[in-house]
Design a protein around this motif. Structure first.
Motif, PDB file in Angstrom:
ATOM      1  N   THR A 133     -35.384  52.049  47.898  1.00  0.00           N
ATOM      2  CA  THR A 133     -34.664  51.692  46.660  1.00  0.00           C
ATOM      3  C   THR A 133     -33.202  51.362  46.940  1.00  0.00           C
ATOM      4  O   THR A 133     -32.646  50.463  46.331  1.00  0.00           O
ATOM      5  N   GLN A 134     -32.598  52.092  47.883  1.00  0.00           N
ATOM      6  CA  GLN A 134     -31.176  51.904  48.149  1.00  0.00           C
ATOM      7  C   GLN A 134     -30.892  50.855  49.234  1.00  0.00           C
ATOM      8  O   GLN A 134     -29.741  50.663  49.618  1.00  0.00           O
ATOM      9  N   THR A 135     -31.907  50.183  49.718  1.00  0.00           N
ATOM     10  CA  THR A 135     -31.700  49.153  50.749  1.00  0.00           C
ATOM     11  C   THR A 135     -30.953  47.969  50.153  1.00  0.00           C
ATOM     12  O   THR A 135     -31.279  47.520  49.047  1.00  0.00           O
ATOM     13  N   ARG A 136     -29.972  47.490  50.891  1.00  0.00           N
ATOM     14  CA  ARG A 136     -29.195  46.340  50.398  1.00  0.00           C
ATOM     15  C   ARG A 136     -30.079  45.095  50.367  1.00  0.00           C
ATOM     16  O   ARG A 136     -30.872  44.850  51.277  1.00  0.00           O
ATOM     17  N   TRP A 137     -29.900  44.286  49.329  1.00  0.00           N
ATOM     18  CA  TRP A 137     -30.676  43.053  49.173  1.00  0.00           C
ATOM     19  C   TRP A 137     -30.448  42.114  50.358  1.00  0.00           C
ATOM     20  O   TRP A 137     -31.352  41.427  50.810  1.00  0.00           O
ATOM     21  N   ASP A 138     -29.239  42.125  50.890  1.00  0.00           N
ATOM     22  CA  ASP A 138     -28.881  41.312  52.048  1.00  0.00           C
ATOM     23  C   ASP A 138     -29.837  41.600  53.211  1.00  0.00           C
ATOM     24  O   ASP A 138     -30.328  40.681  53.881  1.00  0.00           O
ATOM     25  N   HIS A 139     -30.132  42.872  53.438  1.00  0.00           N
ATOM     26  CA  HIS A 139     -30.995  43.259  54.555  1.00  0.00           C
ATOM     27  C   HIS A 139     -32.450  42.869  54.285  1.00  0.00           C
ATOM     28  O   HIS A 139     -33.167  42.496  55.206  1.00  0.00           O
ATOM     29  N   VAL A 140     -32.857  42.941  53.043  1.00  0.00           N
ATOM     30  CA  VAL A 140     -34.226  42.535  52.691  1.00  0.00           C
ATOM     31  C   VAL A 140     -34.397  41.039  52.950  1.00  0.00           C
ATOM     32  O   VAL A 140     -35.380  40.606  53.562  1.00  0.00           O
ATOM     33  N   VAL A 141     -33.414  40.258  52.514  1.00  0.00           N
ATOM     34  CA  VAL A 141     -33.503  38.797  52.659  1.00  0.00           C
ATOM     35  C   VAL A 141     -33.457  38.408  54.135  1.00  0.00           C
ATOM     36  O   VAL A 141     -34.202  37.525  54.580  1.00  0.00           O
ATOM     37  N   LYS A 142     -32.614  39.072  54.918  1.00  0.00           N
ATOM     38  CA  LYS A 142     -32.517  38.730  56.341  1.00  0.00           C
ATOM     39  C   LYS A 142     -33.814  39.082  57.085  1.00  0.00           C
ATOM     40  O   LYS A 142     -34.242  38.347  57.971  1.00  0.00           O
ATOM     41  N   THR A 143     -34.434  40.180  56.707  1.00  0.00           N
ATOM     42  CA  THR A 143     -35.722  40.535  57.321  1.00  0.00           C
ATOM     43  C   THR A 143     -36.786  39.522  56.910  1.00  0.00           C
ATOM     44  O   THR A 143     -37.595  39.078  57.736  1.00  0.00           O
ATOM     45  N   TYR A 144     -36.752  39.125  55.642  1.00  0.00           N
ATOM     46  CA  TYR A 144     -37.705  38.116  55.163  1.00  0.00           C
ATOM     47  C   TYR A 144     -37.485  36.784  55.883  1.00  0.00           C
ATOM     48  O   TYR A 144     -38.440  36.074  56.205  1.00  0.00           O
ATOM     49  N   ASP A 145     -36.233  36.491  56.185  1.00  0.00           N
ATOM     50  CA  ASP A 145     -35.894  35.260  56.908  1.00  0.00           C
ATOM     51  C   ASP A 145     -36.523  35.284  58.307  1.00  0.00           C
ATOM     52  O   ASP A 145     -37.060  34.266  58.766  1.00  0.00           O
ATOM     53  N   VAL A 146     -36.479  36.432  58.955  1.00  0.00           N
ATOM     54  CA  VAL A 146     -37.090  36.573  60.291  1.00  0.00           C
ATOM     55  C   VAL A 146     -38.599  36.321  60.192  1.00  0.00           C
ATOM     56  O   VAL A 146     -39.188  35.634  61.029  1.00  0.00           O
ATOM     57  N   ILE A 147     -39.216  36.848  59.136  1.00  0.00           N
ATOM     58  CA  ILE A 147     -40.658  36.660  58.936  1.00  0.00           C
ATOM     59  C   ILE A 147     -40.993  35.180  58.739  1.00  0.00           C
ATOM     60  O   ILE A 147     -41.972  34.668  59.270  1.00  0.00           O
ATOM     61  N   ARG A 148     -40.118  34.499  57.991  1.00  0.00           N
ATOM     62  CA  ARG A 148     -40.313  33.049  57.780  1.00  0.00           C
ATOM     63  C   ARG A 148     -40.177  32.284  59.095  1.00  0.00           C
ATOM     64  O   ARG A 148     -40.889  31.321  59.341  1.00  0.00           O
ATOM     65  N   GLN A 149     -39.236  32.729  59.917  1.00  0.00           N
ATOM     66  CA  GLN A 149     -39.042  32.063  61.213  1.00  0.00           C
ATOM     67  C   GLN A 149     -40.288  32.182  62.089  1.00  0.00           C
ATOM     68  O   GLN A 149     -40.572  31.299  62.885  1.00  0.00           O
ATOM     69  N   LEU A 150     -41.015  33.290  61.930  1.00  0.00           N
ATOM     70  CA  LEU A 150     -42.244  33.491  62.716  1.00  0.00           C
ATOM     71  C   LEU A 150     -43.450  32.819  62.047  1.00  0.00           C
ATOM     72  O   LEU A 150     -44.583  33.009  62.476  1.00  0.00           O
TER      73      LEU A 150
END
Lengths: 161, 181
Positions: A133-150
């Motif tokens: 719940t307390q995870t920054r949105w920035d970190h969620v989006v950057k992790t999602y970006d890595v997934i998109r790159q793969l």
């Protein structure tokens, strides 16, 4: 008066009348145009060109459908010092920590790629993002970006409690 | 010799003020009514940056509905909210220009109403368009707990196509602000 002369006189009258009615009020038009120009210059609020990461929210799926392939779960957390931590359980699992300025996600891409190979997963296999719940949105989006790159397409966003 | 400054010259000097004032007032009224909505829809926020796979479209899709998650302004009116309530809800949600404030008395009494109202607003906006596409613009400092309210509302509104706003390169401290289209 001949008919020709009368027609010429009539034509002349019409012509001059027409000429007057077609006169353009340039002064007022330029005034308005300048007013508009000043208005837009003062009120315009420009925005940098934004990019977009396409995502597809899952439709409602039954438990049976979910159970077909166990999704790879990525737990995303923001640490007290501002670092992003991504942990993956199971075979080839790892714990990734970004630099304190939020960089270093290239390393996450490599680690995740190795885990996918170790678990023999395909690009269409489900990935479950489990941010706290307390995870920054920035970190969620950057992790999602890595997934998109793969090139992983089947991503589920878990609801945090 | 007599110089003739006849009626012809006086005619040329005439300034047509009436038409101009008419047009200027019309423009003022037009912009007062319209521009507020355009500006309010685009909130100033810091988007996540350095996202390599983010694609920058040549033109924004006019069918897309923009949903924003923005931090509440520092020093904004706290109303009657307690500090605990304030800390947990330092966020404003917006479906296009329609704002939803979790600290509004209506939502503090009934938190479920916030989700229901957002879902309805999204449904109404997407129903008017050809495709149900949503641009989700969330400030990078927001928490997932705050953004997931929107994700749940989107899911309940049966929206499947979502685009997360992010910068491809570094943001260079330029905040994303109002977009004049």
């Amino acid at each position: 008066m001949s008919i020709g002369t009368a027609l010429r006189q009539l034509h002349g009258k019409r012509g001059s009348h027409k000429g007057r009615s077609l006169q353009l009020q340039m002064v007022s038009m330029i005034d308005v145009v300048f007013l508009l120009l000043v208005f837009f210059l003062l009120t315009a609020n420009f925005r940098s060109r934004e990019g977009f990461l396409p995502a597809e929210l899952p439709r409602r799926v039954t438990r049976a459908e979910l159970a077909e392939i166990e999704p790879l779960e990525l737990v995303i957390a923001t640490l007290g010092n501002g670092q992003c931590q991504v942990s993956v359980a199971g075979e080839g699992g790892f714990v990734f920590r970004s630099s304190s300025d939020g960089g270093g996600f290239d390393q996450l891409r490599e680690q995740l790629s190795q885990t996918l190979q170790a678990q023999r997963r395909y690009t269409e296999d489900p990935i479950k993002l489990m941010p706290l719940t307390q995870t920054r949105w920035d970190h969620v989006v950057k992790t999602y970006d890595v997934i998109r790159q793969l090139d992983l397409q089947n991503v589920i966003f878990a609801v945090a409690n | 010799m007599k110089l003739t400054f006849g009626p012809k010259n006086r005619d040329q000097m005439q300034f047509n003020m009436t038409a101009m004032i008419d047009v200027v007032f019309l423009l003022i009224i037009f912009f007062m009514l319209i521009c507020q909505f355009i500006v309010r829809e685009n909130y100033e926020l810091v988007l996540p940056d350095d996202c390599v796979s983010a694609t920058v479209p040549d033109r924004l899709d006019r069918n897309a509905v923009t949903v924003s998650v923005v931090p509440r302004e520092v020093g904004a009116d706290q109303g009657t909210a307690t500090t605990a309530q304030w800390n947990g809800n330092n966020v404003i949600y917006a479906v296009r220009a329609a704002e939803f404030d979790p600290l509004a008395p209506r939502y503090r009494q009934n938190p479920q109403a916030l989700l229901r109202d957002m879902t309805e607003a999204i449904q109404q906006d997407t129903a008017r368009r050809e495709t149900a596409l949503v641009h989700l613009r969330a400030d990078s400092n927001m928490t997932y707990g705050q953004v997931q309210q929107v994700l749940v509302a989107l899911s309940q509104a049966q929206v499947r196509q979502v685009q997360l706003a992010a910068f491809r390169g570094e943001q260079n401290n330029n905040h994303a602000t109002g977009n004049q289209q």
